[in-house]
Design a protein around this motif. Structure first.
Motif, PDB file in Angstrom:
ATOM      1  N   THR A 217      30.201  36.703  33.975  1.00 60.25           N
ATOM      2  CA  THR A 217      30.526  36.683  35.407  1.00 60.25           C
ATOM      3  C   THR A 217      29.859  35.464  36.040  1.00 60.25           C
ATOM      4  O   THR A 217      28.737  35.102  35.686  1.00 60.25           O
ATOM      5  N   LEU A 218      30.603  34.832  36.947  1.00 64.24           N
ATOM      6  CA  LEU A 218      30.153  33.554  37.506  1.00 64.24           C
ATOM      7  C   LEU A 218      29.947  33.640  39.014  1.00 64.24           C
ATOM      8  O   LEU A 218      30.125  32.644  39.726  1.00 64.24           O
ATOM      9  N   GLY A 219      29.619  34.821  39.516  1.00 63.87           N
ATOM     10  CA  GLY A 219      29.368  34.993  40.948  1.00 63.87           C
ATOM     11  C   GLY A 219      30.565  34.550  41.766  1.00 63.87           C
ATOM     12  O   GLY A 219      31.713  34.927  41.478  1.00 63.87           O
ATOM     13  N   ALA A 236      37.083  33.331  41.658  1.00 70.23           N
ATOM     14  CA  ALA A 236      36.779  34.511  42.473  1.00 70.23           C
ATOM     15  C   ALA A 236      37.779  34.595  43.621  1.00 70.23           C
ATOM     16  O   ALA A 236      38.297  33.572  44.085  1.00 70.23           O
ATOM     17  N   PHE A 237      38.077  35.818  44.065  1.00 67.92           N
ATOM     18  CA  PHE A 237      38.909  35.988  45.259  1.00 67.92           C
ATOM     19  C   PHE A 237      38.088  35.555  46.465  1.00 67.92           C
ATOM     20  O   PHE A 237      36.867  35.758  46.481  1.00 67.92           O
ATOM     21  N   ARG A 238      38.778  34.973  47.450  1.00 70.53           N
ATOM     22  CA  ARG A 238      38.061  34.546  48.666  1.00 70.53           C
ATOM     23  C   ARG A 238      37.873  35.731  49.592  1.00 70.53           C
ATOM     24  O   ARG A 238      38.857  36.248  50.132  1.00 70.53           O
ATOM     25  N   ASP A 243      27.125  41.621  50.298  1.00 74.41           N
ATOM     26  CA  ASP A 243      26.074  42.117  49.390  1.00 74.41           C
ATOM     27  C   ASP A 243      26.602  42.110  47.955  1.00 74.41           C
ATOM     28  O   ASP A 243      27.528  42.854  47.634  1.00 74.41           O
ATOM     29  N   THR A 244      25.997  41.276  47.117  1.00 81.42           N
ATOM     30  CA  THR A 244      26.491  41.189  45.727  1.00 81.42           C
ATOM     31  C   THR A 244      25.725  42.120  44.785  1.00 81.42           C
ATOM     32  O   THR A 244      26.029  42.157  43.595  1.00 81.42           O
ATOM     33  N   THR A 245      24.786  42.911  45.318  1.00 78.43           N
ATOM     34  CA  THR A 245      24.041  43.831  44.446  1.00 78.43           C
ATOM     35  C   THR A 245      25.016  44.790  43.746  1.00 78.43           C
ATOM     36  O   THR A 245      25.840  45.413  44.392  1.00 78.43           O
ATOM     37  N   ALA A 247      27.412  44.009  41.816  1.00 81.83           N
ATOM     38  CA  ALA A 247      28.757  43.441  41.580  1.00 81.83           C
ATOM     39  C   ALA A 247      29.050  43.350  40.083  1.00 81.83           C
ATOM     40  O   ALA A 247      30.169  43.626  39.636  1.00 81.83           O
ATOM     41  N   GLY A 248      28.032  42.993  39.321  1.00 82.66           N
ATOM     42  CA  GLY A 248      28.213  42.876  37.870  1.00 82.66           C
ATOM     43  C   GLY A 248      28.525  44.225  37.230  1.00 82.66           C
ATOM     44  O   GLY A 248      29.347  44.314  36.303  1.00 82.66           O
ATOM     45  N   ASP A 249      27.895  45.288  37.726  1.00 82.38           N
ATOM     46  CA  ASP A 249      28.134  46.635  37.172  1.00 82.38           C
ATOM     47  C   ASP A 249      29.549  47.104  37.505  1.00 82.38           C
ATOM     48  O   ASP A 249      30.238  47.699  36.668  1.00 82.38           O
TER      49      ASP A 249
HETATM   50  P1  ATP Z   1      24.399  41.933  39.951  1.00 83.69           P
HETATM   51  O1  ATP Z   1      23.286  41.657  38.969  1.00 83.69           O
HETATM   52  O2  ATP Z   1      23.955  41.837  41.390  1.00 83.69           O
HETATM   53  O3  ATP Z   1      25.167  43.171  39.657  1.00 83.69           O
HETATM   54  P2  ATP Z   1      25.671  39.781  38.592  1.00 83.69           P
HETATM   55  O4  ATP Z   1      24.770  38.592  38.712  1.00 83.69           O
HETATM   56  O5  ATP Z   1      25.662  40.540  37.332  1.00 83.69           O
HETATM   57  O6  ATP Z   1      25.451  40.757  39.814  1.00 83.69           O
HETATM   58  P3  ATP Z   1      27.807  38.112  39.584  1.00 83.69           P
HETATM   59  O7  ATP Z   1      28.181  37.120  38.551  1.00 83.69           O
HETATM   60  O8  ATP Z   1      26.977  37.654  40.732  1.00 83.69           O
HETATM   61  O9  ATP Z   1      27.171  39.370  38.848  1.00 83.69           O
HETATM   62  O10 ATP Z   1      29.122  38.770  40.198  1.00 83.69           O
HETATM   63  C1  ATP Z   1      29.955  39.633  39.447  1.00 83.69           C
HETATM   64  C2  ATP Z   1      31.380  39.459  39.909  1.00 83.69           C
HETATM   65  O11 ATP Z   1      31.473  39.798  41.300  1.00 83.69           O
HETATM   66  C3  ATP Z   1      31.921  38.038  39.819  1.00 83.69           C
HETATM   67  O12 ATP Z   1      32.377  37.746  38.510  1.00 83.69           O
HETATM   68  C4  ATP Z   1      33.051  38.101  40.838  1.00 83.69           C
HETATM   69  O13 ATP Z   1      34.177  38.758  40.279  1.00 83.69           O
HETATM   70  C5  ATP Z   1      32.457  39.002  41.926  1.00 83.69           C
HETATM   71  N1  ATP Z   1      31.776  38.206  42.970  1.00 83.69           N
HETATM   72  C6  ATP Z   1      30.458  37.926  43.071  1.00 83.69           C
HETATM   73  N2  ATP Z   1      30.205  37.171  44.164  1.00 83.69           N
HETATM   74  C7  ATP Z   1      31.401  36.988  44.776  1.00 83.69           C
HETATM   75  C8  ATP Z   1      31.835  36.311  45.965  1.00 83.69           C
HETATM   76  N3  ATP Z   1      30.960  35.658  46.748  1.00 83.69           N
HETATM   77  N4  ATP Z   1      33.147  36.333  46.273  1.00 83.69           N
HETATM   78  C9  ATP Z   1      34.057  37.003  45.513  1.00 83.69           C
HETATM   79  N5  ATP Z   1      33.714  37.658  44.368  1.00 83.69           N
HETATM   80  C10 ATP Z   1      32.415  37.658  44.013  1.00 83.69           C
END
Ligand code: ATP
Length: 300
Positions: A217-219, A236-238, A243-245, A247-249
């Motif tokens: 995942t690339l944030g 990523a979708f715009r 809150d990205t907490t 998001a990975g899960d």
């Molecule tokens: P966390 O540890 O907080 O669960 P992570 O670091 O494992 O997150 P990220 O890579 O930050 O995961 O994000 C996971 C996914 O969430 C991304 O691959 C994307 O699909 C979505 N995402 C994260 N940030 C954004 C954003 N700003 N806009 C749209 N999608 C996002």
């Protein structure tokens, strides 16, 4: 469809502060929010909302926080029958200090989570399960889960987080060999590959690790997946991310939901990217969407 999620369960406390206290200083908390957390528990909740029937395999102490955490999981339709209760230990707790500059500082007490041992992953707890997701960097648990997955005929995914990436390729390579899907975020991929650039990191890890699919995942840049000799990427979708907490899960649960439906790699990536995009528009680690919401989002 029954699945299992193995790993951490925490009680999260978010404190919004205007300043961080110095030594012996007192800083005022402007706002307080509490909610369930822990990667494996977040995955289980996200999976339940997407129509899977998850059981959570982890550990709590015999304390009120553990009871609250389990109740929250039950209310989300997660089966907690096999959660280990450990006397004399506190349940996992994470305190997040949220500063107005957006920077978060986290304090983690792993507590009872550390009491989950390989011996707790017995095949009986996984009977009838089609997929096992492991959200832990502990290689002894990953190795045991591989044995159990083989025994019960389930597929296996691993999200080892920073704890796994820190161990280095020599330890990670044998631990994840044969895993169906390996998830990591870009920072973990770069750390594990020893590369500054995520693309080089994914390519190196795809060569080094013998896993069915490697998903990074690339944030705000979306996600990439490598499997069957092909590298795929989705932007990523715009959305207005608040809150990205977690998001990975959420991403991992949505990807596995599609994996179990036999979807092709691009469809899995797209669906997971959409589910995670919806999640980041809402506060909280478990604000993941339901299946129909993701479909509607993709159709819009
Ligand atoms: P966390 O540890 O907080 O669960 P992570 O670091 O494992 O997150 P990220 O890579 O930050 O995961 O994000 C996971 C996914 O969430 C991304 O691959 C994307 O699909 C979505 N995402 C994260 N940030 C954004 C954003 N700003 N806009 C749209 N999608 C996002």
């Amino acid at each position: 469809m029954e699945i299992a999620s193995v790993g951490n369960l925490n009680f999260d406390v978010y404190l919004r502060v205007s300043e961080l206290p110095g030594p012996d200083e007192n800083a005022e908390v402007l706002d307080l929010y509490t909610g369930g957390g822990g990667s494996a528990a977040n995955f289980a909740v996200a999976a339940a909302r997407l129509g899977l029937a998850p059981r959570f395999i982890g550990a709590v102490g015999e304390d009120p926080l553990g009871e609250i955490s389990l109740r929250e999981l039950r209310e989300e339709g997660v089966d907690v029958t096999y959660v280990k209760r450990i006397a004399g230990v506190r349940s996992g707790l994470v305190v997040v200090l949220v500063h107005p500059d957006g920077v978060k500082r986290m304090l983690s007490y792993r507590g009872a989570n550390l009491g989950l041992a390989p011996g707790d992953l017995t095949p009986e707890k996984f009977r009838g399960v089609r997929h096992i997701h492991l959200a832990t960097g502990r290689t002894e648990l990953i190795l045991k889960a591989k044995e159990v997955a083989r025994e019960v005929g389930a597929s296996l995914s691993v999200d080892g987080g920073t704890a796994l990436a820190k161990k280095g390729l020599d330890i990670v390579r044998p631990a994840v060999e044969g895993v169906d899907v390996l998830f990591m975020n870009q920072a973990e991929a770069r750390l594990l590959a020893g590369s500054h650039d995520h693309r080089t990191a994914v390519e190196k890890l795809a060569r080094e690790l013998r896993v069915g699919e490697l998903v990074v995942t690339l944030g705000a840049r979306g996600a990439a997946a490598y499997g069957g000799g092909k590298l795929l990427h989705v932007d990523a979708f715009r959305v207005d991310a608040v809150d990205t907490t977690g998001a990975g899960d959420c991403f991992a649960a949505a990807y596995i939901a599609m994996h179990l439906r036999g979807r092709d790699p691009y469809e899995k990536l797209l669906f997971a990217n959409a589910a995670a995009a919806i999640k980041v528009t809402r506060p909280g680690a478990r604000s993941s969407p339901r299946y129909a919401e993701v479909e509607a989002f993709l159709a819009s």
